[in-house]
Motif scaffolding. Structure first.
Motif, PDB file in Angstrom:
ATOM      1  N   ALA A  62     -27.223 -26.374  31.600  1.00 39.97           N
ATOM      2  CA  ALA A  62     -25.848 -26.825  31.818  1.00 39.97           C
ATOM      3  C   ALA A  62     -25.865 -27.934  32.861  1.00 39.97           C
ATOM      4  N   ALA A  63     -24.810 -28.735  32.847  1.00 41.32           N
ATOM      5  CA  ALA A  63     -24.633 -29.791  33.848  1.00 41.32           C
ATOM      6  C   ALA A  63     -23.144 -30.017  34.029  1.00 41.32           C
ATOM      7  N   ILE A  64     -22.741 -30.225  35.279  1.00 36.32           N
ATOM      8  CA  ILE A  64     -21.360 -30.554  35.614  1.00 36.32           C
ATOM      9  C   ILE A  64     -21.382 -31.863  36.391  1.00 36.32           C
ATOM     10  N   THR A  65     -20.704 -32.873  35.875  1.00 42.47           N
ATOM     11  CA  THR A  65     -20.635 -34.158  36.543  1.00 42.47           C
ATOM     12  C   THR A  65     -19.184 -34.607  36.586  1.00 42.47           C
ATOM     13  N   ARG A  66     -18.904 -35.569  37.451  1.00 38.02           N
ATOM     14  CA  ARG A  66     -17.568 -36.153  37.549  1.00 38.02           C
ATOM     15  C   ARG A  66     -17.621 -37.639  37.225  1.00 38.02           C
ATOM     16  N   ALA A  67     -18.700 -38.060  36.589  1.00 37.31           N
ATOM     17  CA  ALA A  67     -18.937 -39.486  36.402  1.00 37.31           C
ATOM     18  C   ALA A  67     -17.979 -40.131  35.420  1.00 37.31           C
ATOM     19  N   GLY A  68     -17.426 -39.390  34.489  1.00 39.45           N
ATOM     20  CA  GLY A  68     -16.532 -39.973  33.502  1.00 39.45           C
ATOM     21  C   GLY A  68     -15.080 -39.916  33.917  1.00 39.45           C
ATOM     22  N   GLY A  69     -14.836 -39.881  35.216  1.00 39.03           N
ATOM     23  CA  GLY A  69     -13.468 -39.790  35.707  1.00 39.03           C
ATOM     24  C   GLY A  69     -13.150 -38.358  36.075  1.00 39.03           C
ATOM     25  N   LEU A  70     -12.765 -37.557  35.104  1.00 37.78           N
ATOM     26  CA  LEU A  70     -12.494 -36.142  35.349  1.00 37.78           C
ATOM     27  C   LEU A  70     -13.747 -35.322  35.070  1.00 37.78           C
ATOM     28  N   GLY A  71     -13.618 -34.007  35.164  1.00 37.39           N
ATOM     29  CA  GLY A  71     -14.771 -33.147  35.004  1.00 37.39           C
ATOM     30  C   GLY A  71     -15.405 -33.277  33.632  1.00 37.39           C
ATOM     31  N   PHE A  72     -16.698 -33.579  33.608  1.00 33.66           N
ATOM     32  CA  PHE A  72     -17.448 -33.691  32.353  1.00 33.66           C
ATOM     33  C   PHE A  72     -18.526 -32.631  32.390  1.00 33.66           C
ATOM     34  N   GLU A  73     -18.551 -31.775  31.349  1.00 28.67           N
ATOM     35  CA  GLU A  73     -19.449 -30.632  31.356  1.00 28.67           C
ATOM     36  C   GLU A  73     -20.328 -30.642  30.111  1.00 28.67           C
ATOM     37  N   ALA A  74     -21.590 -30.303  30.295  1.00 27.86           N
ATOM     38  CA  ALA A  74     -22.526 -30.123  29.184  1.00 27.86           C
ATOM     39  C   ALA A  74     -23.126 -28.730  29.312  1.00 27.86           C
ATOM     40  N   VAL A  75     -23.056 -27.957  28.238  1.00 30.22           N
ATOM     41  CA  VAL A  75     -23.543 -26.575  28.274  1.00 30.22           C
ATOM     42  C   VAL A  75     -24.326 -26.303  26.998  1.00 30.22           C
ATOM     43  N   ARG A  76     -25.479 -25.690  27.156  1.00 32.23           N
ATOM     44  CA  ARG A  76     -26.256 -25.301  25.982  1.00 32.23           C
ATOM     45  C   ARG A  76     -25.416 -24.382  25.098  1.00 32.23           C
ATOM     46  N   GLU A  77     -25.522 -24.542  23.810  1.00 32.22           N
ATOM     47  CA  GLU A  77     -24.601 -23.865  22.884  1.00 32.22           C
ATOM     48  C   GLU A  77     -24.538 -22.361  23.107  1.00 32.22           C
ATOM     49  N   ASP A  78     -25.681 -21.714  23.318  1.00 30.10           N
ATOM     50  CA  ASP A  78     -25.653 -20.260  23.460  1.00 30.10           C
ATOM     51  C   ASP A  78     -25.015 -19.810  24.764  1.00 30.10           C
ATOM     52  N   LEU A  79     -24.850 -20.749  25.733  1.00 33.95           N
ATOM     53  CA  LEU A  79     -24.251 -20.409  27.019  1.00 33.95           C
ATOM     54  C   LEU A  79     -22.808 -20.898  27.138  1.00 33.95           C
ATOM     55  N   GLU A  80     -22.241 -21.404  26.053  1.00 38.84           N
ATOM     56  CA  GLU A  80     -20.901 -21.980  26.136  1.00 38.84           C
ATOM     57  C   GLU A  80     -19.841 -20.995  26.629  1.00 38.84           C
ATOM     58  N   PRO A  81     -19.916 -19.697  26.314  1.00 38.61           N
ATOM     59  CA  PRO A  81     -18.913 -18.789  26.898  1.00 38.61           C
ATOM     60  C   PRO A  81     -18.911 -18.774  28.424  1.00 38.61           C
ATOM     61  N   ALA A  82     -19.979 -19.269  29.048  1.00 44.43           N
ATOM     62  CA  ALA A  82     -20.056 -19.304  30.515  1.00 44.43           C
ATOM     63  C   ALA A  82     -19.532 -20.611  31.091  1.00 44.43           C
ATOM     64  N   LEU A  83     -18.881 -21.436  30.280  1.00 44.88           N
ATOM     65  CA  LEU A  83     -18.432 -22.755  30.737  1.00 44.88           C
ATOM     66  C   LEU A  83     -17.611 -22.673  32.019  1.00 44.88           C
ATOM     67  N   VAL A  84     -16.605 -21.818  32.048  1.00 40.31           N
ATOM     68  CA  VAL A  84     -15.734 -21.739  33.219  1.00 40.31           C
ATOM     69  C   VAL A  84     -16.523 -21.262  34.437  1.00 40.31           C
ATOM     70  N   ALA A  85     -17.436 -20.322  34.247  1.00 38.86           N
ATOM     71  CA  ALA A  85     -18.250 -19.844  35.360  1.00 38.86           C
ATOM     72  C   ALA A  85     -19.123 -20.968  35.915  1.00 38.86           C
ATOM     73  N   PHE A  86     -19.699 -21.781  35.044  1.00 35.92           N
ATOM     74  CA  PHE A  86     -20.477 -22.930  35.511  1.00 35.92           C
ATOM     75  C   PHE A  86     -19.591 -23.883  36.321  1.00 35.92           C
ATOM     76  N   ALA A  87     -18.392 -24.155  35.806  1.00 36.86           N
ATOM     77  CA  ALA A  87     -17.485 -25.073  36.501  1.00 36.86           C
ATOM     78  C   ALA A  87     -17.084 -24.513  37.868  1.00 36.86           C
ATOM     79  N   GLN A  88     -16.840 -23.222  37.925  1.00 38.85           N
ATOM     80  CA  GLN A  88     -16.453 -22.613  39.199  1.00 38.85           C
ATOM     81  C   GLN A  88     -17.601 -22.644  40.208  1.00 38.85           C
TER      82      GLN A  88
END
Length: 667
Positions: free
Chosen positions: A225-251
């Motif tokens: 996973a990766a969380i960046t702010r380079a595209g203006g607002l929050g831009f997130e990349a998450v491996r497909e099998d870990l996508e349910p954890a998106l909010v946890a990664f962002a937090q």
């Protein structure tokens, strides 16, 4: 509301356990040795891309062994608000991930073009970037990466970093000519999704883009996973099998960033606080009254205890006096249209003399945490007033908060109201009946409404539906025409506030061949990765005369609004951090405002628009001590707005140069 659904899913499915940092060699190194021995010849990965937590596309990469080299190929592809963004990249490395060649072409964001190539020749690199070619001498340790995309390139960079002793600073190309990146391990954690637990290592990367990113690698060294702010607002990349954890990664990334800002705050010298007086400057109080020569401002406990000529103000014996003779003091500036998407904006805004900003739509978890950290004084930064973004739903919608019925409109408004937001921000796909429902509910709760003029509505219809303020300059026609004159009168009668973002229009609409420095000198002071982003901005196929003509048309309408009594407030939509606030004010003078009127657009008029003028916007007794000490008088030349020496926010005095340097800007 999709945001609520995501949060609930994360709470049910994801368990994050933090364990002690590990600094030993990882599986990435062992994998490199297996590759060189002929084992594991291929690695593939797919990342789901998200913008403000909304899924928008994919990055797919492959690593193959080619003789004694490794070849990475990546396809980065997403659609944001109906616009498709594609980028293709390749990296060829030695088995220890030392780069041999790099190429990236396409876009990494809607207005960010990427066209770069690096070929390593011995101790040099032949670099093509931003339309220019150069040969640079490489340091002993380096990597090839150009912006946050593709994320697979940053994955290889981290593998290289581990294999080469984890240096404190890692040089990267292309740059200007070489850019330094800082990498810091932040520990290991277990991510559980359903019945599966995945152990990850978390890293902070600072300098690939402007600001800090968070990247997670799994035990094989593959990106999770990766969380960046380079595209203006929050831009997130998450491996497909870990996508349910998106909010946890962002937090988790948000907690890291707030902690980083708190640490930066502890390191930033606070020049004055409590009780003191600044004396000897010319005071431009922002009320429109004549400047006060040889003035004094007495500050006590974050408020202005007294202000006036030195001959009439008694300085209390317990208030040390700071001599600011020859300087000019103005009220703290406002940016009424921004997206404070990363912590680095906080010191930048203060460095530019901006003490209050209105955030016009952001990732909910991040912006509320940042606001709370600043309000509690755990972190420095401008006062944050928040507008909650809502769109109408569908594949082209923006963000993850939608309202397509009156019931959903009430729920969305309640969510933001309960979280302490001052406004609602309506986006482009909200339908007319829902605009009315949002406005009615917001007004009932004491909130105001701003935003875009939705698709299918005119600016008059948006104002009539209850929108108190309008973002951008959504007025067709020429100033002085019957159509524009009627529109301006309508907006005046409805007391509509306009946020025209002319500096943003100039930045994106200038002719591609015109250097940004020709109209925005601040661009020379920004960090190299940010400079590379904006150096590729501009309108293709438009010459300088046509671009200027289009800008002047907008400025004439801004002047017509102002002359008619329509409140015009200064907003940037981000732009060149900090410097675009100054440019917005300068453009109002170009439009025909007096320097005082332009200054008021970024002080008193903005404070009135947000109903905060009883305590902000001018330098008057009893108001909050939000002040800017300039080296020169902006009423003599509005460009002097750029000469910030000290910024005083709620009575706390900061050195502008130290603030700029803290986030890699030149003062």
């Amino acid at each position: 509301m999709r945001m609520a659904i995501l949060a609930a899913a994360a709470a049910m499915l994801v368990d994050v356990a933090i364990v002690a940092p590990r600094t030993t060699t990882t599986d990435a190194g062992r994998r490199a040795r297996r590759d060189s021995a002929g084992e594991d010849p291929v690695e593939r990965g797919t990342l789901r891309l998200h913008y403000v937590q909304k899924p928008i596309g994919y990055e797919r990469y492959t690593i193959a062994r080619d003789g004694d080299a490794l070849n990475l190929s990546s396809e980065f592809d997403f659609t944001d608000r109906g616009g498709r963004v594609q980028l293709a990249a390749t990296i060829r490395t030695r088995p220890d991930y030392t780069p041999i060649a790099f190429k990236a072409r396409g876009k990494s964001y809607r207005f960010v073009n990427v066209d770069s190539e690096v070929r390593v020749e011995g101790s040099d690199a032949v670099v093509h970037a931003d339309g220019a070619d150069a040969r640079v001498t490489l340091p002993a340790q380096f990597f090839t990466v150009d912006g946050y995309a593709p994320f697979a390139a940053q994955m290889l960079m981290l593998r290289y970093w581990k294999q080469h002793g984890q240096p404190r600073r890692l040089a990267t190309v292309p740059g200007l000519p070489v850019n330094d990146v800082l990498i810091e391990p932040r520990g290991r954690e277990a991510i559980r999704v359903g019945d599966t637990s995945v152990r990850l290592e978390r890293y902070v990367v600072d300098g690939v883009v402007w600001g800090r990113e968070t990247i997670w690698l799994d035990e094989r060294g593959a990106i999770a996973a990766a969380i960046t702010r380079a595209g203006g607002l929050g831009f997130e990349a998450v491996r497909e099998d870990l996508e349910p954890a998106l909010v946890a990664f962002a937090q988790r990334a948000t907690r890291d960033r707030i902690g980083d800002l708190e640490n930066l705050t502890k390191q930033m010298p606070l020049l004055k606080s409590g009780a003191y007086a600044i004396a000897g400057a010319t005071i431009v109080d922002g009320t429109g009254r004549a400047p006060i020569a040889d003035g004094v401002v007495v500050v006590r406990d974050g408020r202005i205890a007294d202000v006036g000529p030195r001959a009439k103000v008694a300085i209390p014996p317990d208030a040390p006096t700071v001599d600011v003779s020859g300087k000019t003091v103005i009220p703290g500036l406002w940016d009424m249209h921004t997206h404070v998407t990363q912590i680095e904006w906080a010191p930048v805004y203060l460095a530019a003399g901006v003490t209050t900003v209105r955030d016009m739509g952001n990732e909910f978890e991040f912006v509320t945490a940042l606001r709370d950290a600043i309000e509690s004084r755990r972190a420095l930064g401008p006062r944050l007033l928040l507008a909650g973004l809502v769109d109408g739903g569908g594949p082209d919608a923006f963000g993850v908060v939608y309202a397509a019925s009156a019931a959903e409109a009430k729920q969305v408004v309640a969510k933001y109201h309960d979280a302490g937001f001052q406004q609602m921000k309506i986006y482009s796909l909200v339908t007319p009946p829902i605009v009315e429902a949002i406005c009615a509910e917001a007004h009932r709760l004491g909130m105001t409404v701003t935003g875009h003029v939705p698709n299918g509505m005119t600016i008059e219809q948006a104002a009539a539906a209850g929108m108190d303020q309008i973002a951008h300059l959504a007025i067709r026609g020429e100033a002085g025409s019957d159509e524009v004159t009627r529109t301006v009168a309508f907006l005046r009668d409805h007391k509509t506030v306009i946020d025209p973002t002319q500096s943003w229009n100039e930045l994106l609409g200038h002719a591609a061949g015109t250097p940004i420095a020709a109209f925005q000198p601040g661009v020379a002071k920004i960090p190299p990765p940010l400079n590379r982003v904006f150096s590729n901005a501009g309108a293709a196929g438009v010459d300088a005369a046509a671009a200027r003509s289009r800008l002047e048309r907008g400025l004439r309408i801004v002047k017509a609004l102002h002359d008619a009594g329509v409140p015009v407030v200064a907003g940037t939509d981000e732009g060149i951090p900090g410097h675009s606030v100054h440019r917005e004010i300068e453009l109002y003078v170009e439009a025909g405002f007096t320097p005082m009127e332009a200054l008021q657009a970024a002080t008193l008029v903005s404070a009135r628009a947000m109903k905060r003028d009883a305590e902000l916007g001018t330098i008057e007794r009893g108001k909050r001590a939000d002040l800017v000490v300039l080296n020169a008088d902006p009423l003599e030349s509005i460009r002097n707005i750029r000469t910030v020496r000290w910024t005083i926010h709620d009575g706390r005095v900061y050195d502008a140069q130290a603030l700029w340097r803290s986030v890699r800007f030149q003062p």
